[in-house]
Design an enzyme around this catalytic site. Structure first.
Site, mmCIF file in Angstrom:
data_model
loop_
_atom_site.group_PDB
_atom_site.id
_atom_site.type_symbol
_atom_site.label_atom_id
_atom_site.label_comp_id
_atom_site.label_asym_id
_atom_site.label_seq_id
_atom_site.Cartn_x
_atom_site.Cartn_y
_atom_site.Cartn_z
ATOM 1 N N ASP A 64 2.967 -19.392 1.111
ATOM 2 C CA ASP A 64 3.228 -20.521 0.218
ATOM 3 C C ASP A 64 2.296 -20.442 -0.993
ATOM 4 O O ASP A 64 1.462 -19.543 -1.080
ATOM 5 C CB ASP A 64 3.046 -21.851 0.967
ATOM 6 C CG ASP A 64 1.689 -21.946 1.660
ATOM 7 O OD1 ASP A 64 0.769 -21.210 1.277
ATOM 8 O OD2 ASP A 64 1.550 -22.757 2.590
ATOM 9 N N GLY A 96 4.844 6.029 -4.711
ATOM 10 C CA GLY A 96 6.072 5.240 -4.661
ATOM 11 C C GLY A 96 6.414 4.786 -3.253
ATOM 12 O O GLY A 96 5.732 5.140 -2.282
ATOM 13 N N HIS A 119 0.830 -1.221 0.000
ATOM 14 C CA HIS A 119 0.000 0.000 0.000
ATOM 15 C C HIS A 119 0.857 1.260 0.000
ATOM 16 O O HIS A 119 0.440 2.288 -0.526
ATOM 17 C CB HIS A 119 -0.965 -0.020 1.185
ATOM 18 C CG HIS A 119 -2.138 -0.930 0.969
ATOM 19 N ND1 HIS A 119 -3.415 -0.618 1.348
ATOM 20 C CD2 HIS A 119 -2.218 -2.157 0.390
ATOM 21 C CE1 HIS A 119 -4.242 -1.619 1.016
ATOM 22 N NE2 HIS A 119 -3.527 -2.562 0.442
ATOM 23 N N ASP A 120 2.048 1.190 0.586
ATOM 24 C CA ASP A 120 2.933 2.366 0.527
ATOM 25 C C ASP A 120 3.436 2.565 -0.901
ATOM 26 O O ASP A 120 3.354 3.661 -1.455
ATOM 27 C CB ASP A 120 4.110 2.191 1.497
ATOM 28 C CG ASP A 120 4.996 3.441 1.528
ATOM 29 O OD1 ASP A 120 4.443 4.551 1.356
ATOM 30 O OD2 ASP A 120 6.223 3.317 1.702
ATOM 31 N N ASP A 132 7.865 5.394 -0.405
ATOM 32 C CA ASP A 132 8.460 6.577 0.227
ATOM 33 C C ASP A 132 7.922 6.836 1.624
ATOM 34 O O ASP A 132 8.038 7.951 2.145
ATOM 35 C CB ASP A 132 8.220 7.820 -0.653
ATOM 36 C CG ASP A 132 6.752 8.208 -0.694
ATOM 37 O OD1 ASP A 132 5.903 7.375 -0.301
ATOM 38 O OD2 ASP A 132 6.457 9.344 -1.103
ATOM 39 N N ASP A 137 -5.980 -17.976 4.150
ATOM 40 C CA ASP A 137 -5.664 -19.351 3.786
ATOM 41 C C ASP A 137 -6.229 -20.251 4.887
ATOM 42 O O ASP A 137 -5.736 -20.225 6.016
ATOM 43 C CB ASP A 137 -4.136 -19.522 3.674
ATOM 44 C CG ASP A 137 -3.724 -20.939 3.318
ATOM 45 O OD1 ASP A 137 -4.554 -21.871 3.464
ATOM 46 O OD2 ASP A 137 -2.568 -21.131 2.893
ATOM 47 N N GLU A 147 -2.967 9.561 3.005
ATOM 48 C CA GLU A 147 -3.201 8.202 2.476
ATOM 49 C C GLU A 147 -3.845 7.280 3.509
ATOM 50 O O GLU A 147 -4.711 6.470 3.187
ATOM 51 C CB GLU A 147 -1.858 7.568 2.067
ATOM 52 C CG GLU A 147 -1.342 8.015 0.752
ATOM 53 C CD GLU A 147 0.066 7.462 0.486
ATOM 54 O OE1 GLU A 147 0.361 6.312 0.865
ATOM 55 O OE2 GLU A 147 0.864 8.200 -0.112
#
Ligand code: HEM
Length: 341
Positions: free
Chosen positions: A269, A82, A76-77, A84, A261, A99
């Site tokens: 995995d 970018g 998400h960053d 940053d 999972d 953000e």
């Protein structure tokens, strides 16, 4: 005529000038881009990487869901402004719409781990290690802790990122994929960040660890359009019944989470791909990778060859961690990851 000649000469000179400027910018960008590399802190802060690793391990020993949180944090960053550290910035009176406040980011976790590592690094080597690098290293360490098998080789992560000063809620809403996206939308969003469709499918294997809130897949469990029993027909019926038991109609507890999972929720995995073909992945966006002609084949290969998937994942993670790196020209090394200096 002379005037015409002059203007031609001058426009030719202008074009030449523009080309020279463009070439020099390209050169500067390339030179700057070279600043990111493995072992960037070897001289300036030799224990930088081990401090991050120790911190991630410590948090993981208290809460085994931490690696999942940190892997998602990097994704998400990097997808917004970018890699940053812009996601780490708290709202402020100057910029309330950061953000962090964007809807896909409301469930992002792991900021406390980054803060802890940063506090230790500021004691060890003040004003040296960027928050963006801590996020990238923490994600790398998380993949390792969750059991990514990089063929016995160390999973390296380049460093030398600078922290950004811009953080926008709207930019995050636009750039981050939704759990309802189709393959074309996912491919376009990854391609906008320089990542291929194969890398998109490969990185989606991160959904073999961690949790998701019911709200992200409730639409597949009840009143699904065109389905006689209201359940998305691509979901395995037994799995759908389990999910309905955990996430009752109306979502009475919005904090309820489900392991992504069902078998090995803490191990990264290639189960994600066998789960997908068995109708046991939570989001429509994930399910699409198994039903779309374009991505089916890659997904199938990832089921068959887990060793290759592990390697591809490690490489794709490094690619993702290199999206739009800032430098000293447009970035800084923050003192506190939650505030610009
Ligand atoms: C392909 C597009 C993707 C979409 C649409 C997507 C969407 C989501 C959503 C909706 C959640 C659940 C959040 C919640 O309810 O708390 C989630 C969780 C997660 N995602 Fe993704 N994701 C994508 C790609 C990725 C990538 C590239 C990575 C990392 C390499 C990643 C890593 C994770 C992890 C580890 C979690 C679990 C987080 C936790 O346990 O807190 N995802 N994702």
């Amino acid at each position: 005529m002379g005037g015409l000649d002059f203007s031609r000469r001058s426009s030719a000179a202008e074009s030449c000038f523009v080309v020279v400027i463009a070439l020099s910018l390209l050169l500067v960008t390339q030179v700057r881009a070279q600043n990111i590399g493995v072992g960037f802190y070897d001289q300036s802060c030799p224990r930088a990487e081990s401090i991050v690793t120790e911190t991630v391990r410590e948090f993981n020993s208290r809460d085994a869901t931490v690696p999942a949180a940190l892997l998602r944090l990097l994704f998400h960053d990097c997808f917004v402004e970018g890699c940053d550290g812009s996601l780490l910035l708290d709202p402020s009176p100057e910029n309330p719409d950061v953000e962090k406040a964007a809807s896909p980011n409301l469930t992002v976790r792991g900021y406390d781990v980054i803060d802890a590592a940063k506090a230790r690094l500021e004691v060890e080597c003040p004003q040296t290690v960027s928050c963006a690098d801590i996020v990238a290293l923490a994600a790398r360490d998380s993949a390792v802790l969750a059991g990514l098998n990089f063929q016995g080789l160390p999973l390296t992560m380049a460093t030398g990122r600078w922290d950004g000063r811009v953080s926008s809620r709207n930019a995050a809403e636009a750039a981050l994929p939704s759990s309802k996206s189709n393959v074309q939308q996912l491919t376009a969003q990854f391609s906008n960040k320089g990542l291929s469709q194969d890398e998109m499918v490969t990185l989606s294997g991160a959904h073999s660890i961690g949790v998701a809130h019911c709200s992200n897949f409730m639409d597949r469990l009840y009143d699904f359009p065109g389905s006689p029993n209201g359940v998305d027909p691509t979901l395995d019926p037994d799995y759908a019944a389990e999910l309905q038991a955990k996430c009752p109609r109306g979502n009475p507890n919005p904090n309820t989470v489900v392991n992504m999972d069902p078998q090995t929720p803490f191990v990264i995995d290639n189960n994600f791909y066998s789960n997908g073909f068995a109708g046991k992945v939570l989001f429509s966006s994930d399910m699409a990778l198994f039903n779309d002609f374009e991505t089916q084949f890659t997904s199938d290969l990832n089921v068959v060859n887990g060793i290759t998937w592990n390697q591809k994942f490690g490489n794709a993670l490094a690619q993702m961690a290199a999206i739009d790196i800032k430098d000293d020209f447009d970035g800084e090394v923050r003192l506190n990851c939650r505030r610009i200096n």
